[in-house]
Motif scaffolding. Sequence first.
Motif, PDB file in Angstrom:
ATOM      1  N   UNK A  45     -31.327 -16.803  36.270  1.00 14.81           N
ATOM      2  CA  UNK A  45     -30.718 -17.210  38.150  1.00 14.81           C
ATOM      3  C   UNK A  45     -32.379 -17.985  38.304  1.00 14.81           C
ATOM      4  N   UNK A  48     -32.215 -21.369  35.670  1.00 14.33           N
ATOM      5  CA  UNK A  48     -30.794 -22.036  36.752  1.00 14.33           C
ATOM      6  C   UNK A  48     -31.964 -23.155  37.817  1.00 14.33           C
ATOM      7  N   UNK A  49     -31.678 -21.960  39.030  1.00 13.65           N
ATOM      8  CA  UNK A  49     -31.959 -23.284  40.216  1.00 13.65           C
ATOM      9  C   UNK A  49     -32.978 -24.211  39.924  1.00 13.65           C
ATOM     10  N   UNK A  52     -31.482 -26.822  37.372  1.00 15.65           N
ATOM     11  CA  UNK A  52     -30.357 -28.026  38.294  1.00 15.65           C
ATOM     12  C   UNK A  52     -31.598 -28.761  39.539  1.00 15.65           C
TER      13      UNK A  52
ATOM     14  N   UNK B  68     -24.225 -17.649  39.038  1.00 20.94           N
ATOM     15  CA  UNK B  68     -24.674 -18.999  38.439  1.00 20.94           C
ATOM     16  C   UNK B  68     -24.093 -19.702  39.158  1.00 20.94           C
ATOM     17  N   UNK B  71     -25.076 -20.646  42.646  1.00 22.11           N
ATOM     18  CA  UNK B  71     -27.247 -21.744  42.019  1.00 22.11           C
ATOM     19  C   UNK B  71     -26.662 -23.171  41.506  1.00 22.11           C
TER      20      UNK B  71
END
Lengths: 408, 408
Positions: A45, A48-49, A52, B68, B71
């Motif tokens: 997670x 992913x943060x 992005x 996800x 996010x």
Amino acid sequence: MDQLHDTLAANLTRLAETAVRIGVNIQPEQELIVNAPVEAVGLVREIARQAYRAGARNVSVMFNDQALSRIHLEEGAESIFDYAPAWRYDGVIRAASEGAAILTVFGADPDLLAGCDAGRQARSQKAHAIAGRGLREIIGGFRTSWSIIPFAHPAWAKAVFPGRGEADAVALLWDAIFSTTRVRDGDPVANWDAHVKQLHARAAGLNGKRFDALHFSGPGTDLRVGLVEGHLWAGGAVETAAGRRCLPNIPTEEVFTMPHCQRVDGVVRSTKPLSYQGTLIEGIEVRFEGGRIVQADARNGAEVFRNLLAIDEGAARLGEVALVPDASPISRSGLLFQNTLFDENAACHIAIGRALGINAPGGEIEGLDGANDSLVHVDWMIGSGEIDVDGLYKDGRVEAVMRQGAFV
Amino acid sequence: MDQLHDTLAANLTRLAETAVRIGVNIQPEQELIVNAPVEAVGLVREIARQAYRAGARNVSVMFNDQALSRIHLEEGAESIFDYAPAWRYDGVIRAASEGAAILTVFGADPDLLAGCDAGRQARSQKAHAIAGRGLREIIGGFRTSWSIIPFAHPAWAKAVFPGRGEADAVALLWDAIFSTTRVRDGDPVANWDAHVKQLHARAAGLNGKRFDALHFSGPGTDLRVGLVEGHLWAGGAVETAAGRRCLPNIPTEEVFTMPHCQRVDGVVRSTKPLSYQGTLIEGIEVRFEGGRIVQADARNGAEVFRNLLAIDEGAARLGEVALVPDASPISRSGLLFQNTLFDENAACHIAIGRALGINAPGGEIEGLDGANDSLVHVDWMIGSGEIDVDGLYKDGRVEAVMRQGAFV
């Protein structure tokens, strides 16, 4: 405990940021594929943060669960082990061909498949190696940016710290990971810049030598490894085909080049256990003749090791030789990680199987004399504080490269 | 606690076995694809074990992580929300086209995306709907065997049992699941055989009627739903294109057929909340004219609901109408599951979006007068103990079908 927890969270964020910004070096509008064990969902997670925030177009996570491999081997009908789901590999191949970066989060029980049927394992590994060949070509040719980072999987932590309870072992392994991945202390970006410069300088120095062969000697080891004409030493960050820099392994301490697959002779003994797809292979002793392993034994996991060598012709020949000082931070940690991502960065090592384009003079191994080809590429450790390495010139001169595990 | 734990493990095994043997009815040498949240890894392992024992050639698990999605919506750059990774859908489409069965393990926080940007959600949902269209066609046309089973996700359990601690809530939700999926008491195979026979008989009875329309009436509801000429009622187990029986929803209590997408008129009020992709939509009130929703409101989640209706022309028309007695086991449990897999089996419902081939006289909706087409298919609940349903014949006769939620 709260402070410890905060520190862990902060370091996980730094590791995720390092993986995204330095590891795969994600670009705006680039897709990111993450492979990770289900247990790593918290780290994923955070990755992913960070991805992005760096502008990633999409983060696709391919979670895996080790235990399913064991269930497959134990419960599957005898007829099924030559099958692998090519459609799963083909999807990733297509995405990577279209520019997706690939980040693998690795942490596993080093001996998960102990006691499983070695014949079934060999058949399944071969089927997956065939289905995944195109992906390995993209990876090996750096046709996209990719990286591997570690995750303190509880089963791995317990193997590294066998005397500890699970929570303690995981905390200790995370600390070792944060330290050796250079994210714990100081600025990770600056740390990695400095370290990569050092590895590039070391590779450049060795490229200047034009050695014809290396000679490894020490307890149980007397091995001459011929090098391919025009071989290139590499290490640290790599430029992809699209001209983007990525750092394929975090941590990394090695410089490595391409052996000549028909000019390796002598005996070599492994200095650390090799965890190969869930089987711990310990005490490897092999003899090479004309580049080929003609005799192979291991104290543990010998059957799995011999099956690996038998996957194809190239699996019993070398595709990589790497030099790592015995004083690397990973080695100095004094820990036996039972995980190649770490142990190969604590000791000189060799890899059986496919050679790497990055070590080829033209960037491609096809048609290159002495470049090995195989479905597999498996590193194992042959270095220690007792190993000397000499560089052999074509004209017979010998130059000391390492003494007792340290660069001369 | 140990005994409770043993009971849980035994029931998980029974649920896994039911999913594999009755749900997707896996065949020797057939591949199985499992979609599941990472939290369900324990149930997934049991499913894999049962599938391999039944002869599966391979079990490929596509784990997902709800967090996800949040996010993605929160951290992604504004430009990325029209993209979905088609390569992921295409891999599954290829495998399913070659005969892989698809088992989805579903359990989620019903309100995970509360407060997220509705515009981004709508764009992302549309992109995924387009990328996944081919898969929905395989699913909707029963070109392979598939099934959906529940998993007591902690966030879901806490939503269903808001006053309880997490462990208690999860245990209570599992008990409700094991009971309503008919795996807790007696022999699951015999239970399902008997229940499917009952649903098939109910569908056959309705097929004999040849109603021209249904009329729903009750508080806030006065809705006339025209039915397609030659419509078929279905429910329970389904025969796939390859002639294999599968049970697409576990649990299932509904019989359903195809509305005429231009002959729906009146008003209808939802009787239970709809959790649509992480947003809880409550208190829906809509007006239909000539089959189309011309006015739509909701007490909660109105923007997400209106965006859903605007995805395409067919999203504001009906693709399914289903009858469920208010005395169904799920309804009798008295629980509000906030999960369509359960709530749609506790109440009569309608679905906006694509019609289902299984309700078409020829098995195909293409070219069928009144069959709705859309990227989406979303069920929501309009039945309760206060709702009456009449069957309307073409010649004007009216026949009572349900009174106060019970079949007449």
